[in-house]
Each structure stands twice: as C-alpha cells, then as structure tokens.
Write a protein that holds these residues in place. Sequence first.
Motif, PDB file in Angstrom:
ATOM      1  N   HIS A 167      23.500  26.564   0.216  1.00 30.62           N
ATOM      2  CA  HIS A 167      23.545  26.469  -1.554  1.00 30.62           C
ATOM      3  C   HIS A 167      22.473  25.974  -1.960  1.00 30.62           C
ATOM      4  O   HIS A 167      21.630  25.216  -1.260  1.00 30.62           O
ATOM      5  N   ASN A 188      21.236  22.226  -1.064  1.00 25.39           N
ATOM      6  CA  ASN A 188      20.763  22.147   0.260  1.00 25.39           C
ATOM      7  C   ASN A 188      19.165  22.492   0.552  1.00 25.39           C
ATOM      8  O   ASN A 188      18.872  22.663   1.740  1.00 25.39           O
ATOM      9  N   ASP A 199      21.128  18.979   6.237  1.00 23.64           N
ATOM     10  CA  ASP A 199      22.668  19.648   6.217  1.00 23.64           C
ATOM     11  C   ASP A 199      22.700  21.020   6.833  1.00 23.64           C
ATOM     12  O   ASP A 199      23.221  21.872   6.097  1.00 23.64           O
TER      13      ASP A 199
HETATM   14 MG   LIG Z   1      24.274  18.957   1.424  1.00 24.26          MG
END
Ligand SMILES: [Mg+2]
Length: 338
Positions: free
Chosen positions: A204, A207, A229
């Motif tokens: 998303h 990130n 991530d």
């Molecule tokens: Mg994250």
Amino acid sequence: MSQRLGTISLSPKGNESPYSSYFLKTMFGISQLPKNGLRVQGDAQTFNDLAPEYTEGNSVSGAQKKLLMSLNDGMLVPVKKNGQFIVKPAPDNFPHLPENEHCIMQLAKVVGFDIAQNALVPFESGELAYLTKRFDILKDATRLFIEDAASLCLVAPVNKGSDALSYEDTLNTLFTVSGQNRGVTLNGFRQVLFAYIVGNNNLHLKNLSLFRKPNSQSHFMTNFTPVYDVLSVAPYPKYYGDDLSLSLLNSELEAVFSEAYEQYGHYTGYDFIKFGQQIGLSNSATKKLIKQLCSAVEGAYEYIINASQCPDGMKREIKSHIAEKLGRLSRPYPVNLV
Ligand SMILES: [Mg+2]
Ligand SMILES: Nc1ncnc2c1ncn2[C@@H]1O[C@H](COP(=O)(O)OP(=O)(O)O)[C@@H](O)[C@H]1O
C-alpha cells in the motif's frame, strides 16, 4: 552467487556461526559474533508491553508492533531515540512472519532490488524477530528526508490501501514529484510486479517511499528508498483476498478490466504491459522488464526459500504460490492483442 547467499541463515543455532564478517561489519558494526550470539532482549511479550511507550512520536509507525533498538554488548535493547535498528516480532495472527519477511527480502535482493539491510535475530526466549537497519540514518548521522507515497499522493494514511487507488495513478504521481525521473517509474513497476509474483498484497501507499538527500537544493524527491516490508501473504489465506493491495490500472476503478483479465480471471503479462503503457513505458521496454524479473525469480526462488528459516509448510505454500504467478505471467496474450 553462493557468496551473496551466504548471509541467508542468520540465526545461529548451537555453535554454528553463519554470519559472515562482512555482514556483521556492515549490518552491526562488529567484526565477530559475540560469544553467546546476538539476542533481542526479553521475549515477544515484554516487547509488546514496551512498544507503546517506546514508539510514541517516532517515524517508524506501521501496522505491526515494532521498537527502535541499539546493539549493546551483543544484546539488542529498546531505546527511545536514535535507535539504528527496527525490530519486529511475529504479530499474533501471523506466525513466523519474521522468517517470511526475511526470506522474501533475500529474494528481492537476489533479483536486483536495493533492500533495507535485515537479519533474523532471536529473543532471549528463542523466538525469532525480524530486524532491519535504518536507511534514513546516514554514516555522518545526518538524516535522509523520506516521504511515503501516501503523503506524496495526498492520501490520508488510513486510506493507504483504498479501493479508489491504483498503482497507475500512484506511479504517475511519483514520477512527477521526482522531477520526471524515469528510474522511479521503472523501479516502481518492478516493485508492483514483484509484489504480484510473491503474493505481497500489502504494497500500500505507506510501503512505498521516496527520499531526498540532506542539503539537496532541489524540491524534487530523488528516488525510491531501499525496499522494506516485503513479504508473502500467501501462507495466511485469511488475509489473502485480492492479489494486490491497489488496482493495477485506473480503468479498474470503473470496473473495466482488460480483455485478457476478462478471459483469464486474473492479471497476466498483458495487464502489466497495459500498466507499462499507462505509466509512460514502451511496450518493448515493459516486455523486457517482465521477462527479466520473471526469469530472475524463476532462477532463484526455490533455492532462497529452501534456504530460509520458514517452516516447511510455509516454504511449500510460498513456492507453489510463486510457481502459479509465474505461470499466469507467461500465459499467451489473447489473439490480436499486443
Ligand atoms: Mg509497512
Ligand atoms: N530500514 C528502514 N529504515 C528506515 N525506515 C524504515 C525502515 N524500515 C521501515 N521503515 C519505516 O518504518 C515504517 C514501518 O515499517 P514497516 O516495515 O513497514 O512495518 P509495518 O509492518 O508495521 O508496516 C515504514 O513505513 C517506513 O516508514
């Protein structure tokens, strides 16, 4: 290749010492492993108890509980300020997520992404935590200016994965705010394609981040930060709904999917070629990017996943997921298209 892969098994068991001295130096600034190995102080429970007090007001908020830590005599201990490491244990609903994230990050590295340096380090209780070294703190203690795509696209953090967002719009905005840096488009395209391949439906807007150098005179962002991530949600079917966090193409926001999507029922290489077109890449450049990334993953994923510390069931699930996605990306384009 074996030398690059030599740092995969990072959690020493018994007397093993798999850390390379190069890795210890660049990651932890030490020349040899302490006698009792590296450890994160306490266990996941004490960690969770400390997290709210220690994370208040710092720049590493996110969905998972995490702490900033410093290395002190072989022990990673929480600090309130200037911690060089971010440490994340497995969240309650995601067993073995640290092993998963570590594994997929190594795959990202081997296929050519610039990644946040990371390691798996056990708590004193033995459970593994994922640890990453902060890329925003530079050697001379100056800080990189980092801004995530939610902020750059003027989207409120709570809407970071909203149904109203597409990677097409996101990458076009990131191209603009980077002063039309094509490198940003190419890197972003690869990150989205990699997320699709490994089953990371967590890419998303928070990130994806760009950075600007300290003292930069330009108001444009320079490029993407190293990736962070990145993981596979495939082993957690309860959380694996859509294949990607955002829609690929803008047209999908009006429920218009490509002819190939209509035919196959999922994204194939054809959708990624369309995606490339919409973000200013030529068809030939896009085809080359897809082929290059798919071949790189194809050649490395079994080795990397087998060498990882994921439990066997998780290894199997991630491998079969990647095999399925590579298959989808090699489906023939519908007749008369591209
Ligand atoms: Mg994250
Ligand atoms: N290695 C790193 N260096 C600097 N900042 C980082 C690093 N890794 C993550 N961050 C920052 O911390 C935030 C939270 O980390 P992330 O790994 O995304 O955790 P979560 O799983 O909670 O989303 C990220 O959005 C990013 O801004």
